[in-house]
Design an enzyme around this catalytic site. Sequence first.
Site, PDB file in Angstrom:
ATOM      1  N   TYR A  45       0.865  -1.186   0.000  1.00  0.00           N
ATOM      2  CA  TYR A  45       0.000   0.000   0.000  1.00  0.00           C
ATOM      3  C   TYR A  45       0.897   1.231   0.000  1.00  0.00           C
ATOM      4  O   TYR A  45       0.607   2.232  -0.657  1.00  0.00           O
ATOM      5  CB  TYR A  45      -0.889   0.010   1.247  1.00  0.00           C
ATOM      6  N   ASN A  85     -13.303  -0.125  -3.968  1.00  0.00           N
ATOM      7  CA  ASN A  85     -13.198  -0.374  -5.399  1.00  0.00           C
ATOM      8  C   ASN A  85     -13.790  -1.709  -5.826  1.00  0.00           C
ATOM      9  O   ASN A  85     -13.372  -2.757  -5.359  1.00  0.00           O
ATOM     10  CB  ASN A  85     -11.722  -0.350  -5.817  1.00  0.00           C
ATOM     11  N   CYS A 143      -6.783  -4.994  -7.581  1.00  0.00           N
ATOM     12  CA  CYS A 143      -6.442  -4.545  -6.231  1.00  0.00           C
ATOM     13  C   CYS A 143      -6.002  -5.677  -5.319  1.00  0.00           C
ATOM     14  O   CYS A 143      -5.533  -5.438  -4.221  1.00  0.00           O
ATOM     15  CB  CYS A 143      -7.617  -3.787  -5.640  1.00  0.00           C
TER      16      CYS A 143
END
Length: 83
Positions: free
Chosen positions: A22, A45, A52
């Site tokens: 991240y 998302n 992701c």
Amino acid sequence: MTFSLRVYGVVKRIPQGKTLSYKEVARRAGSPRAHRAVGSILSKNFNNTVPCHRVIRSDGRLGGYNRGVSKKKYILKKEGFLK
DNA sequence: CATTTGACGCCAA
DNA sequence: TTTGGCGCCAAAT
């Protein structure tokens, strides 16, 4: 251009079989210290064109996933990142 | 505008 | 290794 859009842009470029933390995503998106925000953005998302699941924690642990961490594991395995 | 809320990161103990 | 605490930041409240 908002931060979230740049995050998506960065994540979309992560090749299969690889991952970014991240923190790294935040850095590449232009805000080195917004790593925490990256998490909250990705959690919302649901765009499948954004991989992701290839974003994990910097300590090597997987982190979360909005479709269940087990799914994340499964996909990463299938992509060869995880055995 | 002030607070709260997280798929985080880092360090001291 | 595990925990607690604090810093950080975008979004939602």
